[in-house]
Design a protein around this motif. Structure first.
Motif, PDB file in Angstrom:
ATOM      1  N   ALA A   1     -81.786 -51.671   7.860  1.00  0.00           N
ATOM      2  CA  ALA A   1     -83.461 -52.300   8.698  1.00  0.00           C
ATOM      3  C   ALA A   1     -83.236 -51.785   9.759  1.00  0.00           C
ATOM      4  CB  ALA A   1     -83.650 -53.529   8.408  1.00  0.00           C
ATOM      5  N   LEU A   2     -82.024 -51.163  10.257  1.00  0.00           N
ATOM      6  CA  LEU A   2     -82.139 -50.725  11.622  1.00  0.00           C
ATOM      7  C   LEU A   2     -82.752 -49.316  11.754  1.00  0.00           C
ATOM      8  CD1 LEU A   2     -78.127 -52.696  12.888  1.00  0.00           C
ATOM      9  CD2 LEU A   2     -80.234 -53.144  13.426  1.00  0.00           C
ATOM     10  N   GLU A   3     -81.581 -48.873  10.933  1.00  0.00           N
ATOM     11  CA  GLU A   3     -81.670 -47.316  10.586  1.00  0.00           C
ATOM     12  C   GLU A   3     -83.111 -47.016  10.655  1.00  0.00           C
ATOM     13  OE1 GLU A   3     -78.734 -46.208  11.071  1.00  0.00           O
ATOM     14  OE2 GLU A   3     -77.846 -48.226  11.215  1.00  0.00           O
ATOM     15  N   GLU A   4     -84.029 -47.567   9.812  1.00  0.00           N
ATOM     16  CA  GLU A   4     -85.379 -47.466   9.723  1.00  0.00           C
ATOM     17  C   GLU A   4     -86.447 -48.029  11.274  1.00  0.00           C
ATOM     18  OE1 GLU A   4     -88.706 -49.529   6.202  1.00  0.00           O
ATOM     19  OE2 GLU A   4     -86.672 -49.765   6.163  1.00  0.00           O
ATOM     20  N   LEU A   5     -86.162 -49.340  11.092  1.00  0.00           N
ATOM     21  CA  LEU A   5     -86.772 -49.807  12.003  1.00  0.00           C
ATOM     22  C   LEU A   5     -86.197 -49.339  13.309  1.00  0.00           C
ATOM     23  CD1 LEU A   5     -88.174 -52.549  10.047  1.00  0.00           C
ATOM     24  CD2 LEU A   5     -89.324 -50.819  10.584  1.00  0.00           C
ATOM     25  N   GLY A   6     -84.971 -49.152  13.807  1.00  0.00           N
ATOM     26  CA  GLY A   6     -84.436 -49.548  15.496  1.00  0.00           C
ATOM     27  C   GLY A   6     -84.121 -50.799  15.835  1.00  0.00           C
ATOM     28  N   TRP A   7     -85.146 -50.540  17.134  1.00  0.00           N
ATOM     29  CA  TRP A   7     -85.270 -51.705  17.672  1.00  0.00           C
ATOM     30  C   TRP A   7     -85.685 -52.969  17.284  1.00  0.00           C
ATOM     31  CZ3 TRP A   7     -81.680 -52.858  21.941  1.00  0.00           C
ATOM     32  CH2 TRP A   7     -81.130 -52.058  22.165  1.00  0.00           C
ATOM     33  N   SER A   8     -87.050 -52.327  16.681  1.00  0.00           N
ATOM     34  CA  SER A   8     -87.645 -53.310  16.080  1.00  0.00           C
ATOM     35  C   SER A   8     -87.289 -53.796  15.071  1.00  0.00           C
ATOM     36  CB  SER A   8     -89.056 -52.432  15.427  1.00  0.00           C
ATOM     37  OG  SER A   8     -89.826 -51.891  16.357  1.00  0.00           O
ATOM     38  N   ALA A   9     -86.074 -53.315  14.309  1.00  0.00           N
ATOM     39  CA  ALA A   9     -85.783 -54.288  12.835  1.00  0.00           C
ATOM     40  C   ALA A   9     -85.119 -55.423  12.737  1.00  0.00           C
ATOM     41  CB  ALA A   9     -84.407 -53.836  12.876  1.00  0.00           C
ATOM     42  N   PRO A  10     -84.635 -56.244  14.015  1.00  0.00           N
ATOM     43  CA  PRO A  10     -83.961 -57.982  14.655  1.00  0.00           C
ATOM     44  C   PRO A  10     -85.534 -58.487  14.667  1.00  0.00           C
ATOM     45  CG  PRO A  10     -83.106 -56.211  15.898  1.00  0.00           C
ATOM     46  CD  PRO A  10     -84.817 -55.164  15.376  1.00  0.00           C
ATOM     47  N   GLY A  11     -86.215 -58.624  15.215  1.00  0.00           N
ATOM     48  CA  GLY A  11     -88.241 -59.353  14.674  1.00  0.00           C
ATOM     49  C   GLY A  11     -88.500 -59.065  13.640  1.00  0.00           C
ATOM     50  N   ALA A  12     -88.107 -58.229  12.458  1.00  0.00           N
ATOM     51  CA  ALA A  12     -88.971 -57.531  11.511  1.00  0.00           C
ATOM     52  C   ALA A  12     -89.453 -58.993  10.153  1.00  0.00           C
ATOM     53  CB  ALA A  12     -88.902 -56.136  11.056  1.00  0.00           C
ATOM     54  N   TRP A  13     -89.085 -59.620  10.185  1.00  0.00           N
ATOM     55  CA  TRP A  13     -88.388 -60.686   9.432  1.00  0.00           C
ATOM     56  C   TRP A  13     -89.771 -62.375   9.588  1.00  0.00           C
ATOM     57  CZ3 TRP A  13     -85.690 -57.854   6.487  1.00  0.00           C
ATOM     58  CH2 TRP A  13     -84.364 -57.240   6.994  1.00  0.00           C
ATOM     59  N   ALA A  14     -90.226 -62.186   8.744  1.00  0.00           N
ATOM     60  CA  ALA A  14     -90.931 -63.439   8.420  1.00  0.00           C
ATOM     61  C   ALA A  14     -90.680 -65.086   9.009  1.00  0.00           C
ATOM     62  CB  ALA A  14     -91.577 -63.746   7.303  1.00  0.00           C
ATOM     63  N   ASP A  15     -89.093 -65.074   9.099  1.00  0.00           N
ATOM     64  CA  ASP A  15     -88.829 -66.296   9.580  1.00  0.00           C
ATOM     65  C   ASP A  15     -88.020 -66.988  10.739  1.00  0.00           C
ATOM     66  OD1 ASP A  15     -87.063 -64.828   7.767  1.00  0.00           O
ATOM     67  OD2 ASP A  15     -85.612 -66.106   7.084  1.00  0.00           O
ATOM     68  N   VAL A  16     -87.850 -65.351  11.892  1.00  0.00           N
ATOM     69  CA  VAL A  16     -87.095 -65.409  12.338  1.00  0.00           C
ATOM     70  C   VAL A  16     -87.626 -66.295  13.403  1.00  0.00           C
ATOM     71  CG1 VAL A  16     -85.500 -63.426  12.246  1.00  0.00           C
ATOM     72  CG2 VAL A  16     -87.529 -63.220  13.187  1.00  0.00           C
TER      73      VAL A  16
END
Ligand code: NAP
Length: 539
Positions: free
Chosen positions: A275-290
């Protein structure tokens, strides 16, 4: 004491909220005087003139929507406006609407006391001026009372001590100087890259690492602003319908983006990393549970850590720049060149978690293990948020109790963030218990000012002289707001944010901004008004 007359309304503050209040009150036929301690209008954008000060909401969204001419005439130049441009915009608004004749600058309100018999406020100022008013609107800002850090020896420093929140008007040239910056919140993160470019050496004293990501700011492209202006109303409607009163944060648009459904804890590690490659800086927060589960949050932080490591050459510095507290607990920061700054030879990151700050001497900052010689000290140490500016004034209600006492006893309670029970005819704009700092402030301010002026119209038309929040309604609102944030990462024991008042010793721990979102909040305020100001006692 100089008796300066009686007004329908005294407005405290001449930033976004104060300026709009003066305008709308006048339009509705109320007499009004605004008082501000600064010698210019602008509020937050008057004081916070540190290098790099910039809004992280896009200029086209972070601007008044109530006046079509102003919207049409003002020319923003950048995607995210810098402090000088916002200050110039607010001066333009003040001139364009001829607001200055009803604003008294260089005037600090020291106390407000309510006369029970006459149902009016007496407003005293530092210059000895006294005003009387039926109503007071505190447009005092959420982040306007700087926090003086209790660092031993801070007063003994012999060089210049500069607060980001009261930066000198003429600016400051750091060229050839050894600089120490204390703090790594939004203000520090914005100023550090610029100070580093000028200074001979910069030491950054970090207690908590920041969650930051690139702002991707840029000049507006030719024709871009005109395109927005051609259908501004559509943007304004979309803003009002959005959870946080904005359709983008920084350069990232929320439009057409559906909330994440994938859970990080149910995703194999290699897919998370992909997801890091796909979303970059948006990846860490791109989850329903975080935001709802600390273990999931930790997994999100691992992704963020990986992004930080990729920016920083020295692995030890990279590890120190990785936050140790949950993601989403503190304000997400947007930066310009922040992480790259720590690859410079003239910048040292001092990690106060492993080497705590001991104190300041006349020419140095001392930690447990080291001493750093400095010529200039920059304090980016934050604010007594949301309640600080109100507590600074002695606000005494009809029963003789001060607002400070009530908040010390009960925490920063309020009905809708608009009023506090026991303090009649006093309205707080974007007060604790309203969406405020979790939203586009300009949209929230417009909503509050319009609601308050409608309320005053209603009182005048119906012959009411007094409005006071009912304690029961206030309690129910406080409980409702607390219920929404309970169980989220924001409110977890691991989180010590200024939203919770955790940066101010002794402050009651309550999540002050309302997390239910602006549309739901607006609906509630409208319903309260439609139901004859339900939850308020009118007399
Ligand atoms: P802040 O976020 O409260 O940051 C204060 C910093 O100072 C923190 O890193 C804090 O560490 C540190 N600190 C405080 N006392 C200290 C001490 N005694 N020793 C060492 N470190 C100490 O304040 P801010 O940066 O001024 O920002 C406040 C808010 O203003 C932001 O969250 C944001 O809402 C707003 N703001 C917005 C923008 C923007 O739109 N771009 C820009 C600037 C500010 P701890 O975290 O460990 O307490």
């Amino acid at each position: 004491m100089n008796q300066k007359g009686t007004y329908d309304v005294i407005v405290i503050g001449a930033g976004f909220a104060g300026l709009y209040s003066v305008h709308l009150l006048r339009e509705h036929g109320f007499t009004v005087r605004a008082l501000d301690r600064a010698d210019g209008v602008g509020g937050t954008w008057y004081w916070n003139r540190y290098p790099g000060a910039r809004c992280d909401v896009q200029s086209i969204e972070y601007s008044f929507s109530f006046n079509k001419e102003i919207q049409e005439e003002w020319e923003w130049t950048e995607l995210m406006p810098a402090q000088p441009e916002i200050e110039a915009y607010l001066n333009f608004v003040a001139d364009r609407l001829d607001l200055r004749r009803d604003i008294q600058l260089s005037t600090t309100v020291t106390s407000l006391s309510f006369d029970d018999a006459g149902s009016e406020w007496t407003v005293d100022t530092d210059g000895g001026d006294q005003f009387k008013a039926r109503w007071v609107i505190a447009a005092t800002g959420c982040l306007s009372e700087p926090l003086d850090p209790a660092i031993p020896g801070v007063d003994s420093f012999s060089g210049p001590t500069l607060y980001t929140s009261r930066f000198p008007r003429e600016g400051f040239d750091f060229t050839g100087l050894k600089v120490g910056v204390i703090g790594t919140g939004s203000s520090a993160v914005q100023s550090i890259p610029i100070i580093a470019e000028q200074a001979e050496h910069l030491n950054v004293f970090q207690r908590s690492a920041a969650y930051s990501r690139p702002a991707d700011n840029r000049p507006l492209r030719p024709g871009e602003l005109e395109e927005v202006k051609a259908d501004y109303e559509s943007l304004r409607l979309r803003q009002r319908a959005a959870y946080a009163g904005l359709v983008s944060f920084g350069a990232v648009s929320f439009e057409g983006v559906t909330p994440p459904t994938r859970r990080i804890l149910e995703t194999p590690v290699e897919e998370r990393l992909a997801a890091l490659e796909e979303l970059g800086w948006s990846a860490p927060g791109a989850w329903a549970d975080v935001m709802f589960d600390l273990e999931a949050n930790q997994a999100g932080t691992e992704l963020y850590a990986e992004l930080v490591r990729r920016q920083i050459r020295d692995p030890e510095v990279a590890e120190a720049l990785i936050p140790h507290y949950p993601m989403g607990c503190k304000r997400q920061i947007l930066d310009t060149g922040y992480f790259e700054t720590f690859n410079r030879d003239n910048v040292t990151l001092v990690d106060l978690r492993s080497d705590p700050l001991v104190g300041i001497t006349s020419g140095s900052v001392r930690t447990q293990n080291r001493e750093f010689d400095i010529d200039v000290l920059v304090l980016a140490t934050g604010f007594d948020a949301m309640t600080g500016a109100l507590n600074k004034m002695e606000i005494t209600g009809p029963g003789g109790r001060t607002l400070k006492d009530v908040w010390e006893e009960q925490g920063p309670v309020s009905y809708l963030g608009l009023a506090v029970a026991g303090f009649p005819n006093l309205f707080t704009i974007t007060g604790p218990g309203s969406p405020s700092v979790l939203t586009n402030m300009v949209v929230s301010i417009e909503q509050h000012v319009e609601w308050i002026v409608d309320c005053l119209d209603h009182m005048r038309d119906s012959g009411y002289q007094r409005i006071d929040a009912e304690p029961g309604a206030q309690e129910a609102w406080v409980d409702h707001a607390a219920g929404l944030v309970a169980g989220t990462v924001r409110n977890s024991d691991a989180c010590n944010s200024w939203y919770l008042g955790a940066n101010v010793p002794g402050k009651r721990r309550i999540h002050m901004p309302y997390v239910g979102g602006l549309p739901a909040y607006r609906k509630k305020c409208d319903q309260v008004a439609a139901d004859s100001y339900e939850g308020f006692a009118l007399a």
